[in-house]
Motif scaffolding. Sequence first.
Motif, PDB file in Angstrom:
ATOM      1  N   SER A  77      43.938  17.425  18.202  1.00  0.00           N
ATOM      2  CA  SER A  77      43.440  17.909  16.910  1.00  0.00           C
ATOM      3  C   SER A  77      41.996  17.516  16.684  1.00  0.00           C
ATOM      4  CB  SER A  77      44.313  17.361  15.775  1.00  0.00           C
ATOM      5  OG  SER A  77      45.637  17.834  15.889  1.00  0.00           O
ATOM      6  N   ASP A  78      41.615  16.256  17.073  1.00  0.00           N
ATOM      7  CA  ASP A  78      40.237  15.827  16.861  1.00  0.00           C
ATOM      8  C   ASP A  78      39.261  16.572  17.772  1.00  0.00           C
ATOM      9  OD1 ASP A  78      41.202  14.680  19.107  1.00  0.00           O
ATOM     10  OD2 ASP A  78      40.367  12.678  18.752  1.00  0.00           O
ATOM     11  N   GLU A  79      39.733  17.012  18.949  1.00  0.00           N
ATOM     12  CA  GLU A  79      38.881  17.801  19.840  1.00  0.00           C
ATOM     13  C   GLU A  79      38.600  19.177  19.237  1.00  0.00           C
ATOM     14  OE1 GLU A  79      39.984  16.239  24.312  1.00  0.00           O
ATOM     15  OE2 GLU A  79      41.407  17.577  23.309  1.00  0.00           O
ATOM     16  N   LEU A  80      39.607  19.788  18.646  1.00  0.00           N
ATOM     17  CA  LEU A  80      39.410  21.074  17.978  1.00  0.00           C
ATOM     18  C   LEU A  80      38.482  20.920  16.777  1.00  0.00           C
ATOM     19  CD1 LEU A  80      43.050  22.485  18.104  1.00  0.00           C
ATOM     20  CD2 LEU A  80      41.074  23.410  19.290  1.00  0.00           C
ATOM     21  N   ALA A  81      38.651  19.824  16.047  1.00  0.00           N
ATOM     22  CA  ALA A  81      37.823  19.592  14.859  1.00  0.00           C
ATOM     23  C   ALA A  81      36.356  19.422  15.231  1.00  0.00           C
ATOM     24  CB  ALA A  81      38.324  18.374  14.101  1.00  0.00           C
ATOM     25  N   SER A  82      36.078  18.890  16.445  1.00  0.00           N
ATOM     26  CA  SER A  82      34.692  18.633  16.840  1.00  0.00           C
ATOM     27  C   SER A  82      33.889  19.910  17.070  1.00  0.00           C
ATOM     28  CB  SER A  82      34.665  17.775  18.117  1.00  0.00           C
ATOM     29  OG  SER A  82      35.175  18.525  19.228  1.00  0.00           O
ATOM     30  N   VAL A  83      34.565  21.033  17.352  1.00  0.00           N
ATOM     31  CA  VAL A  83      33.848  22.296  17.590  1.00  0.00           C
ATOM     32  C   VAL A  83      34.049  23.291  16.442  1.00  0.00           C
ATOM     33  CG1 VAL A  83      33.962  22.071  20.096  1.00  0.00           C
ATOM     34  CG2 VAL A  83      35.800  23.260  18.895  1.00  0.00           C
ATOM     35  N   ALA A  84      34.807  22.886  15.417  1.00  0.00           N
ATOM     36  CA  ALA A  84      35.030  23.779  14.282  1.00  0.00           C
ATOM     37  C   ALA A  84      33.755  23.903  13.466  1.00  0.00           C
ATOM     38  CB  ALA A  84      36.167  23.246  13.413  1.00  0.00           C
ATOM     39  N   PRO A  85      33.516  25.072  12.802  1.00  0.00           N
ATOM     40  CA  PRO A  85      32.320  25.215  11.964  1.00  0.00           C
ATOM     41  C   PRO A  85      32.360  24.245  10.796  1.00  0.00           C
ATOM     42  CG  PRO A  85      33.829  27.059  11.635  1.00  0.00           C
ATOM     43  CD  PRO A  85      34.340  26.286  12.806  1.00  0.00           C
ATOM     44  N   GLY A  86      31.196  23.784  10.372  1.00  0.00           N
ATOM     45  CA  GLY A  86      31.125  22.832   9.277  1.00  0.00           C
ATOM     46  C   GLY A  86      31.598  23.422   7.968  1.00  0.00           C
ATOM     47  N   ARG A  87      31.820  22.553   7.010  1.00  0.00           N
ATOM     48  CA  ARG A  87      32.276  22.987   5.689  1.00  0.00           C
ATOM     49  C   ARG A  87      31.084  23.503   4.901  1.00  0.00           C
ATOM     50  NH1 ARG A  87      36.851  22.390   2.750  1.00  0.00           N
ATOM     51  NH2 ARG A  87      36.679  22.258   0.491  1.00  0.00           N
ATOM     52  N   SER A  88      30.594  24.684   5.300  1.00  0.00           N
ATOM     53  CA  SER A  88      29.379  25.244   4.723  1.00  0.00           C
ATOM     54  C   SER A  88      29.676  25.920   3.395  1.00  0.00           C
ATOM     55  CB  SER A  88      28.768  26.265   5.687  1.00  0.00           C
ATOM     56  OG  SER A  88      27.667  26.904   5.095  1.00  0.00           O
ATOM     57  N   ARG A  89      28.726  25.827   2.479  1.00  0.00           N
ATOM     58  CA  ARG A  89      28.833  26.490   1.182  1.00  0.00           C
ATOM     59  C   ARG A  89      27.824  27.630   1.059  1.00  0.00           C
ATOM     60  NH1 ARG A  89      33.686  25.960  -0.880  1.00  0.00           N
ATOM     61  NH2 ARG A  89      34.360  23.800  -0.955  1.00  0.00           N
ATOM     62  N   ALA A  90      27.284  28.069   2.170  1.00  0.00           N
ATOM     63  CA  ALA A  90      26.297  29.149   2.156  1.00  0.00           C
ATOM     64  C   ALA A  90      26.888  30.420   2.751  1.00  0.00           C
ATOM     65  CB  ALA A  90      25.050  28.749   2.934  1.00  0.00           C
ATOM     66  N   LEU A  91      26.649  31.528   2.078  1.00  0.00           N
ATOM     67  CA  LEU A  91      27.013  32.840   2.606  1.00  0.00           C
ATOM     68  C   LEU A  91      25.695  33.506   2.983  1.00  0.00           C
ATOM     69  CD1 LEU A  91      29.558  35.280   0.873  1.00  0.00           C
ATOM     70  CD2 LEU A  91      27.837  35.969   2.528  1.00  0.00           C
ATOM     71  N   ASP A  92      25.328  33.385   4.231  1.00  0.00           N
ATOM     72  CA  ASP A  92      24.013  33.847   4.696  1.00  0.00           C
ATOM     73  C   ASP A  92      24.028  35.350   4.956  1.00  0.00           C
ATOM     74  OD1 ASP A  92      22.849  31.268   4.702  1.00  0.00           O
ATOM     75  OD2 ASP A  92      23.874  30.820   6.590  1.00  0.00           O
ATOM     76  N   ILE A  93      23.111  36.068   4.304  1.00  0.00           N
ATOM     77  CA  ILE A  93      22.985  37.510   4.494  1.00  0.00           C
ATOM     78  C   ILE A  93      22.038  37.767   5.663  1.00  0.00           C
ATOM     79  CG2 ILE A  93      22.313  39.698   3.453  1.00  0.00           C
ATOM     80  CD1 ILE A  93      24.806  38.340   2.239  1.00  0.00           C
ATOM     81  N   HIS A  94      22.513  38.510   6.669  1.00  0.00           N
ATOM     82  CA  HIS A  94      21.711  38.811   7.853  1.00  0.00           C
ATOM     83  C   HIS A  94      20.995  40.155   7.743  1.00  0.00           C
ATOM     84  CE1 HIS A  94      23.609  35.354   9.596  1.00  0.00           C
ATOM     85  NE2 HIS A  94      24.798  35.904   9.582  1.00  0.00           N
ATOM     86  N   ALA A  95      21.608  41.107   7.034  1.00  0.00           N
ATOM     87  CA  ALA A  95      20.999  42.443   6.932  1.00  0.00           C
ATOM     88  C   ALA A  95      21.682  43.222   5.817  1.00  0.00           C
ATOM     89  CB  ALA A  95      21.139  43.201   8.253  1.00  0.00           C
ATOM     90  N   PHE A  96      20.984  44.252   5.327  1.00  0.00           N
ATOM     91  CA  PHE A  96      21.562  45.222   4.393  1.00  0.00           C
ATOM     92  C   PHE A  96      21.687  46.547   5.150  1.00  0.00           C
ATOM     93  CE2 PHE A  96      19.756  42.091   1.552  1.00  0.00           C
ATOM     94  CZ  PHE A  96      20.707  41.996   0.541  1.00  0.00           C
ATOM     95  N   VAL A  97      22.877  47.133   5.151  1.00  0.00           N
ATOM     96  CA  VAL A  97      23.123  48.361   5.902  1.00  0.00           C
ATOM     97  C   VAL A  97      23.627  49.441   4.960  1.00  0.00           C
ATOM     98  CG1 VAL A  97      23.685  47.027   7.965  1.00  0.00           C
ATOM     99  CG2 VAL A  97      25.525  47.791   6.469  1.00  0.00           C
ATOM    100  N   ASP A  98      23.502  50.696   5.403  1.00  0.00           N
ATOM    101  CA  ASP A  98      24.045  51.808   4.622  1.00  0.00           C
ATOM    102  C   ASP A  98      25.566  51.668   4.554  1.00  0.00           C
ATOM    103  OD1 ASP A  98      25.032  54.434   3.796  1.00  0.00           O
ATOM    104  OD2 ASP A  98      22.995  55.139   4.174  1.00  0.00           O
TER     105      ASP A  98
END
Length: 401
Positions: A77-98
């Motif tokens: 379980s700790d090995e899986l946790a080490s590569v899991a994405p962080g507890r981010s609070r940001a919703l990053d917008i990469h692009a606006f599309v039609d």
Amino acid sequence: MARSVWSGVISFGLVSVPVTLHSATREHDVAFHQFEKGTGDRIRYQRVNERTGDEVDYDDIVRGTDIGGGQYVMLESDELASVAPGRSRALDIHAFVDLDDIDPIYYQKTYYLAPGTDETSKTYALLREAMARANRAAIGTLVMRGREYLAAIRPDDDLLVLETMFFADEIRDPHKELGRLPGRVKPRPQELAIAQQLIDSMTARWNPVDYRDSYTDRVNELIDAKSSGAEVVPAEKAPAATNVVDLMDALKRSVDAARQGRSAQRGSAQRGSAQGRSARASGRRPAKKTTGGRPAKETTAERTANKTTGGRPTKKATGARPAQKTAGGRPAQKTTGGRPAKKAASGRPAKKTTGSDVRSMTKPDLQALARRLQVPGRSGMDRAELEKAVTAAQRRSRRAA
């Protein structure tokens, strides 16, 4: 207010909009427990070592993945946790599309986005209105419940909606998955015409409340019937597949049945309406009959006939008024709808799309035309709104020309 499942910040450029995420849908499946037949004894599941038959505690369980040849890679379980994405609070917008460019197959689950605080409501509303006018969706990523999601944010009336999405490599290739896809076929013109008539006769406005989960309703009825000792009525069998030889006959009978159903819905109220009686008494033509406030749909034959007259009924010669003359004694220029017909550079009348032509288009063609005319907010419009917006855009385009 519903409890949020995630809270964070939409971030694009130097702008940040605090938001909360709420589930937009819920399923209403009937919950069942499992029992041993003939008893009231519940069935329970246990984690058992398949070799020894002994029960294993949850803390003593690790995960493994099959790499072939009967070999497994074990992960703590700790090995899986080490590569899991962080507890981010940001919703990053990469692009606006039609918004129209996104195939619905990529949509996974729908959530409502709400302003994080009262102070940020204005920024939220500004983003919503700007996206609606441009008919754009924001594509970004967020981390939720220990997993990274691809997401699309789209405007929907007075709120923003977030759709979690499948990644491209999660969409299966239908040509690899399905073995019975027909190739390019050329149906007979008569078959195609009858099929189109059937589609036209069954065309209606999309109204989600017209549809229910009838299976769940029948399950609840079955539970009520068994609990009260009533007789259980089995459901009808599924219809057999249509034989290719009988296809034309089945299509024709389907068209007739659909027309009869529509006629029964309109009823005698429209046929004997006071408006029609007063119009006949005064010698005027009665107004066109409508279905739910919209002009009644033309059949394929009527559309063909209307093309020769520009979508207008031909005028009768009897009682026709003489053509107006100009001051010079010459006949006045013929007009279309009261206005002089525009001419192209070659001198021939310019071809234009009339309201009746717009109404006769399929919705995909109508959406494509709206995209070419850059109609704002087209993705959230129903058919009637699209027709109106496209017609208005065509008028503006002609005036600009």
